[in-house]
Design a protein around this motif. Structure first.
Motif, PDB file in Angstrom:
ATOM      1  N   LYS A 183     -28.357  -7.073  61.771  1.00  0.00           N
ATOM      2  CA  LYS A 183     -27.102  -6.288  61.307  1.00  0.00           C
ATOM      3  C   LYS A 183     -26.905  -5.086  62.240  1.00  0.00           C
ATOM      4  O   LYS A 183     -26.377  -4.793  62.583  1.00  0.00           O
ATOM      5  CB  LYS A 183     -27.701  -5.893  59.471  1.00  0.00           C
ATOM      6  N   THR A 184     -28.600  -4.313  62.469  1.00  0.00           N
ATOM      7  CA  THR A 184     -27.944  -3.327  63.547  1.00  0.00           C
ATOM      8  C   THR A 184     -28.188  -3.524  64.895  1.00  0.00           C
ATOM      9  O   THR A 184     -27.257  -2.238  65.143  1.00  0.00           O
ATOM     10  CB  THR A 184     -30.128  -2.820  63.391  1.00  0.00           C
ATOM     11  N   ALA A 185     -27.824  -4.675  65.428  1.00  0.00           N
ATOM     12  CA  ALA A 185     -27.829  -4.580  66.609  1.00  0.00           C
ATOM     13  C   ALA A 185     -26.235  -5.079  66.101  1.00  0.00           C
ATOM     14  O   ALA A 185     -25.694  -4.211  67.531  1.00  0.00           O
ATOM     15  CB  ALA A 185     -28.336  -5.727  66.368  1.00  0.00           C
ATOM     16  N   VAL A 186     -25.825  -5.472  65.522  1.00  0.00           N
ATOM     17  CA  VAL A 186     -24.314  -5.632  65.152  1.00  0.00           C
ATOM     18  C   VAL A 186     -23.601  -4.050  65.545  1.00  0.00           C
ATOM     19  O   VAL A 186     -22.630  -4.128  65.948  1.00  0.00           O
ATOM     20  CB  VAL A 186     -23.963  -6.551  64.298  1.00  0.00           C
ATOM     21  N   ALA A 187     -24.473  -3.701  64.772  1.00  0.00           N
ATOM     22  CA  ALA A 187     -23.539  -2.405  64.108  1.00  0.00           C
ATOM     23  C   ALA A 187     -23.948  -1.619  65.036  1.00  0.00           C
ATOM     24  O   ALA A 187     -22.947  -0.133  65.633  1.00  0.00           O
ATOM     25  CB  ALA A 187     -25.171  -1.115  63.095  1.00  0.00           C
ATOM     26  N   LEU A 188     -24.531  -1.466  66.404  1.00  0.00           N
ATOM     27  CA  LEU A 188     -25.209  -1.216  67.631  1.00  0.00           C
ATOM     28  C   LEU A 188     -24.014  -1.196  68.981  1.00  0.00           C
ATOM     29  O   LEU A 188     -23.617  -0.597  69.553  1.00  0.00           O
ATOM     30  CB  LEU A 188     -26.258  -1.109  68.211  1.00  0.00           C
ATOM     31  N   ALA A 189     -23.382  -2.301  68.230  1.00  0.00           N
ATOM     32  CA  ALA A 189     -22.251  -3.226  69.300  1.00  0.00           C
ATOM     33  C   ALA A 189     -20.807  -2.498  69.651  1.00  0.00           C
ATOM     34  O   ALA A 189     -20.258  -2.092  68.216  1.00  0.00           O
ATOM     35  CB  ALA A 189     -22.449  -4.633  68.887  1.00  0.00           C
ATOM     36  N   GLN A 190     -20.427  -2.305  70.811  1.00  0.00           N
ATOM     37  CA  GLN A 190     -19.187  -1.811  70.547  1.00  0.00           C
ATOM     38  C   GLN A 190     -18.019  -3.345  71.128  1.00  0.00           C
ATOM     39  O   GLN A 190     -18.307  -3.982  70.813  1.00  0.00           O
ATOM     40  CB  GLN A 190     -18.556  -1.273  71.515  1.00  0.00           C
ATOM     41  N   PRO A 191     -16.350  -2.521  70.297  1.00  0.00           N
ATOM     42  CA  PRO A 191     -15.770  -4.031  70.074  1.00  0.00           C
ATOM     43  C   PRO A 191     -16.384  -4.779  72.205  1.00  0.00           C
ATOM     44  O   PRO A 191     -15.934  -3.851  72.737  1.00  0.00           O
ATOM     45  CB  PRO A 191     -14.523  -3.107  70.422  1.00  0.00           C
ATOM     46  N   GLN A 249     -21.583  -3.854  77.024  1.00  0.00           N
ATOM     47  CA  GLN A 249     -22.764  -4.015  76.167  1.00  0.00           C
ATOM     48  C   GLN A 249     -23.596  -4.992  76.279  1.00  0.00           C
ATOM     49  O   GLN A 249     -23.148  -5.703  75.806  1.00  0.00           O
ATOM     50  CB  GLN A 249     -23.234  -2.594  75.927  1.00  0.00           C
ATOM     51  N   VAL A 250     -25.290  -5.369  76.551  1.00  0.00           N
ATOM     52  CA  VAL A 250     -25.403  -6.391  76.394  1.00  0.00           C
ATOM     53  C   VAL A 250     -26.659  -5.876  74.992  1.00  0.00           C
ATOM     54  O   VAL A 250     -27.731  -4.909  75.334  1.00  0.00           O
ATOM     55  CB  VAL A 250     -26.599  -7.663  76.997  1.00  0.00           C
ATOM     56  N   ILE A 251     -26.787  -6.208  73.556  1.00  0.00           N
ATOM     57  CA  ILE A 251     -28.300  -5.655  72.667  1.00  0.00           C
ATOM     58  C   ILE A 251     -28.547  -6.941  72.051  1.00  0.00           C
ATOM     59  O   ILE A 251     -28.345  -8.061  71.449  1.00  0.00           O
ATOM     60  CB  ILE A 251     -26.833  -5.199  71.466  1.00  0.00           C
ATOM     61  N   THR A 252     -30.108  -6.810  72.449  1.00  0.00           N
ATOM     62  CA  THR A 252     -30.775  -8.319  72.980  1.00  0.00           C
ATOM     63  C   THR A 252     -31.628  -7.915  71.411  1.00  0.00           C
ATOM     64  O   THR A 252     -32.224  -6.667  71.239  1.00  0.00           O
ATOM     65  CB  THR A 252     -31.312  -8.108  73.325  1.00  0.00           C
ATOM     66  N   VAL A 253     -31.938  -9.465  70.554  1.00  0.00           N
ATOM     67  CA  VAL A 253     -32.456  -8.821  69.107  1.00  0.00           C
ATOM     68  C   VAL A 253     -33.897 -10.067  69.588  1.00  0.00           C
ATOM     69  O   VAL A 253     -33.132 -11.836  69.662  1.00  0.00           O
ATOM     70  CB  VAL A 253     -31.928  -9.662  67.871  1.00  0.00           C
ATOM     71  N   VAL A 254     -34.541 -10.118  69.849  1.00  0.00           N
ATOM     72  CA  VAL A 254     -36.303 -10.698  70.079  1.00  0.00           C
ATOM     73  C   VAL A 254     -37.429 -10.413  68.846  1.00  0.00           C
ATOM     74  O   VAL A 254     -37.387  -9.296  69.122  1.00  0.00           O
ATOM     75  CB  VAL A 254     -36.191 -10.942  71.651  1.00  0.00           C
ATOM     76  N   GLY A 255     -37.876 -11.734  68.879  1.00  0.00           N
ATOM     77  CA  GLY A 255     -39.337 -11.858  68.312  1.00  0.00           C
ATOM     78  C   GLY A 255     -40.448 -12.983  68.895  1.00  0.00           C
ATOM     79  O   GLY A 255     -39.861 -13.099  69.676  1.00  0.00           O
TER      80      GLY A 255
END
Length: 482
Positions: free
Chosen positions: A435-443, A363-369
């Motif tokens: 922090k939330t993005a990292v928590a959403l990430a799976q191994p 998965q790709v979890i993106t944090v952006v502003g």
């Protein structure tokens, strides 16, 4: 120092011993020249009395004061910024003439190209200067940078320091603001490099056409002895060469050009390219970096370096800080990527690169502003691009500056399509967002933190607060390991 300047009027003593230059009235003192510049926010002419009170010996201005001080020399010119650039170059002995100075301009890739050129020529055995968004350098000596391109006084001062330190080459980013504001006026360049042109800085330039003209203005100013190297695959690339007197050269991944490359592989371990018939592996990742590497290679060859030696050294170099910079969480194998991508094109490039190198299960979890007090039109576009290239998206604050972060986020949310609403979270606090993005990430997943890259601060209401995406992301990864 006034040689070559179109002086409209002159009041006061003609012979003055000049010991320094300033555009800040608070720094004015006897023996100094004060330049009254008209800026977007303030007009330096209103600070002339303060500069005179501080003891400034000379005032360069576009409009003479009604009651000039008898002890001060006033020089009226058509454009104070232009005059300042020429006078700064003369005051410091025209340092650009004693260097092989190469300017890199474009929307994306300026920092990477300038930084990699600096690293390359250092490895080739030269003493080298660097002027970039991330930092200024004289060989290994680091000098903090406050602007992509410093003002003309500071710029010539830095170039003079580089000459004194024995530098033979200097590589610098040339921003569109710098061209319009005459920061690079009066400099003699050995060459100019154009990377690409996309949607950015319209808050300042007003229209895309004005932005294009600003970039083109740099190439229009190059001399006959210089080279103009442009990206032939960007539709604005040929425009840069239309009126330049410089030697016209091109680079391309798609068609005929002076310097050609063919992409063989784009993988997590780096790029595999065929450049002008030479098979080379590089540590940099992504098609956008293939263009950056090709631009660097072309510039180095045009500066007289051996092509084979250039490629040999380039193959071992890394990119600039905060440019597709990977961070690995060893226990979970989550890959973090910190990137400066703060324009739609840059964000799309990064996401396309991740799509090329990721495994189907990742998965790709993106944090952006998006930054405040900057081009607002790109905000919904960037949110939509993040959604198209990611499994989950966390919209957050960037550098809100003097804007309300929540209003910026609302404008970003307007770009989220109905079908993507379920994958988007909005968290104004950037630390919490990461922090939330990292928590959403799976191994094994990939977490992209975009927008700030090398910056170690977050600017809020005029205050730069300590904040480093890399450190925060590493902190969250460390917590996973406990």
């Amino acid at each position: 120092m006034l040689t070559g300047l179109a002086v409209r009027a002159h009041v006061g003593p003609a012979e003055v011993a000049v010991q320094g230059l300033t555009l800040d009235s608070r720094q004015a003192k006897p023996g100094m020249v004060f330049f009254a510049l008209r800026g977007a926010q303030t007009d330096g002419h209103q600070f002339i009395p303060k500069a005179v009170e501080q003891g400034a010996s000379v005032v360069v201005c576009e409009q003479l004061p009604a009651a000039p001080a008898e002890s001060t020399t006033y020089v009226q010119v058509a454009d104070s910024a232009e005059a300042m650039a020429y006078m700064a170059a003369a005051f410091h002995g025209h340092p650009s003439r004693q260097l092989k100075l190469v300017g890199v301009t474009g929307t994306n890739g300026k920092t990477t190209c300038a930084t990699v050129l600096h690293k390359l020529f250092r490895e080739l055995g030269y003493h080298v200067g660097l002027l970039s968004t991330v930092q200024n350098q004289i060989d290994e000596q680091v000098i903090p940078a406050t602007h992509t391109t410093p003002d003309a006084i500071r710029l010539n001062e830095l170039l003079a320091q580089m000459v004194k330190a024995g530098c033979t080459h200097t590589f610098m980013e040339v921003s569109s603001h710098a061209v319009v504001q005459h920061r690079v006026t009066g400099l003699e360049f050995a060459g100019g490099v154009f990377t690409n042109l996309t949607h950015d800085h319209l808050d300042y330039h007003g229209t895309f056409d004005n932005y294009l003209k600003a970039k083109k203005g740099f190439f229009d100013s190059l001399g006959k002895k210089a080279f103009a190297l442009t990206n032939a695959d960007d539709k604005r690339g040929p425009v840069m060469l239309q009126n330049t007197a410089a030697r016209r050269e091109t680079y391309s991944l798609r068609g005929p050009a002076t310097f050609r490359a063919r992409l063989i592989e784009n993988a997590v371990h780096g790029l595999h390219l065929d450049i002008d018939g030479r098979d080379v592996q590089f540590r940099l990742i992504g098609v956008f970096n293939a263009y950056n590497l090709l631009a660097v290679y072309g510039a180095a060859v045009l500066l007289g370096e051996d092509a084979t030696e250039v490629l040999t050294v380039l193959s071992g170099l890394t990119s600039a800080p905060g440019r597709f910079e990977p961070i690995l969480a060893p226990k979970t194998r989550i890959t973090g990527i910190v990137d400066y991508a703060h324009t739609p094109d840059a964000l799309e490039n990064v996401l396309d690169t991740i799509a090329d190198i990721r495994q189907p299960s990742q998965q790709v979890i993106t944090v952006v502003g998006c930054g405040g007090n900057r081009d607002a039109a790109k905000r919904p576009i960037m949110a939509n691009l993040a959604c198209q290239g990611s499994s989950r998206v966390v919209l957050t604050s960037d550098n809100p500056r003097f804007e309300d972060p929540n209003e910026i986020l609302q404008q970003m949310q307007a770009g989220v399509q109905v079908a993507d609403l379920g994958k988007v979270l909005t968290i104004a606090d950037r630390r919490e967002a990461i922090k939330t993005a990292v928590a959403l990430a799976q191994p094994g997943d990939i977490v992209l933190v975009a927008g700030k890259g090398h910056e170690n601060y977050q600017e809020i209401k005029g205050v730069k607060n300590d904040f480093d995406d890399k450190k925060v992301l590493q902190e969250m990864f460390d917590l996973l390991g406990k």
